[in-house]
Scaffold this motif. Sequence first.
Motif: not given
Length: 423
Positions: A36, A40, A42-43, A57, A60-61, A63
């Motif tokens: 974003s 942020t 994310a996958w 969703t 998050q990458y 993590d």
Amino acid sequence: MPREINRLNDKQIRAWMKAGAPVAKADGGGLTFTLSAAGTAAWVLRYRHGGRARELTLGQYPDLTIQAARQRASKARAEIQRGTDVAREHQRAKAEAVAAKSFRELANDYMAKAFPKLADTTAKQRRQHIEGVIFPRLGAMAARDVTTADVVALLESVGKKKTANVAELVFTALSEIFRHGLARHAVTVNPCAGVSVAAICGRAEPRRKRLKLTEEELRELLPALPRIGPENTLTVKLLLLTCVRIGELARAEWQHVDFERAEWFVPEANSKTGRGFTVPLVPAAVALFKELRPLASGSRFVLPARQERRVRNHAGADVPFNQRALNAMLHKLCDDLGSKVRRFTPHDLRSTARSHLAALGASIIVAERCLNHSLGGLVSVYDQHDYLTERRAALETWAAFLQACESGVPWLRESNVVQLRAA
């Protein structure tokens, strides 16, 4: 021809994150890496259900690594093939998790989000009622399981052990928590709806009316103030001359006092209304601040706690003085003066100033601005003038009146009234 999968790698992702531009890159099979504008990463798994495009969703990458995201996507795709709308199931599971929160968790979430917007004294009092009164009865229950009967039983107990006034405050805290819960979908009903504290505990005692010290009382009080010590004397006089709340003066810092401009700025964090404002300082008020400077002993606060109190209660930290100590000293002084001066609180000095300002000729708007009151209605919307010049003139007349009371000089309205002209 089978669709290409596992297109992405960590090196590419790190490069996109370093660049910082928003991206959406497909790894294959609906799995997409998104970044974003806020940074942020994310996958997201994109799929279709019932002919409609859907998104889930996954995490998050970094993590959730590429390998872990692919494993989750594979399991989700298997559910999708069996006809499950995985995004909808995920939403339902989150809603159930929120609904399963205990009342204690809901209340803590409310305090974390609501208290920063409340005045310090209000937040402190409400926390005491929540943690000391409500938690022992309702804290362990699931928030959605609290019923109206539970609320009534709690209020009955508070009314018997304490007072109807405390029950009203407890009920207010409880109602706010459940309103917060409704907004967060943690509960489906507000068990406080339709409950009357008066019907359960009887009517609360009427609040104590604000007291206005008369001219005769001021003439007795002001010369007697030195009996309560130099700092307390200067504090009482400053409260009268500036018309501020005791909490606003207690938290005043030297960095906000401008001697050259004869102004004191009360920042948002210290203002009860949540809006910063400037207090014009008449010469008498400037002199009081200057007298307090050496007494502060290098503290950043205009009125710091005494050194022995700091060491004993705050490990030597630089903290403001305890407001309750002043209240106790004033009560003792009034008791010593007997019937000459009624018992009053520091806050009564505001109603005293407001009443005398009106009697001295200040307009309603100027007098209300001196106390930093919101004027409400269309006036507060359209009138953005700060009335600094008019307030200064009104406070100078007020200071002259107080000086006459303290020195025992008659206040001759015909010769002493200053016309408060518009700037």
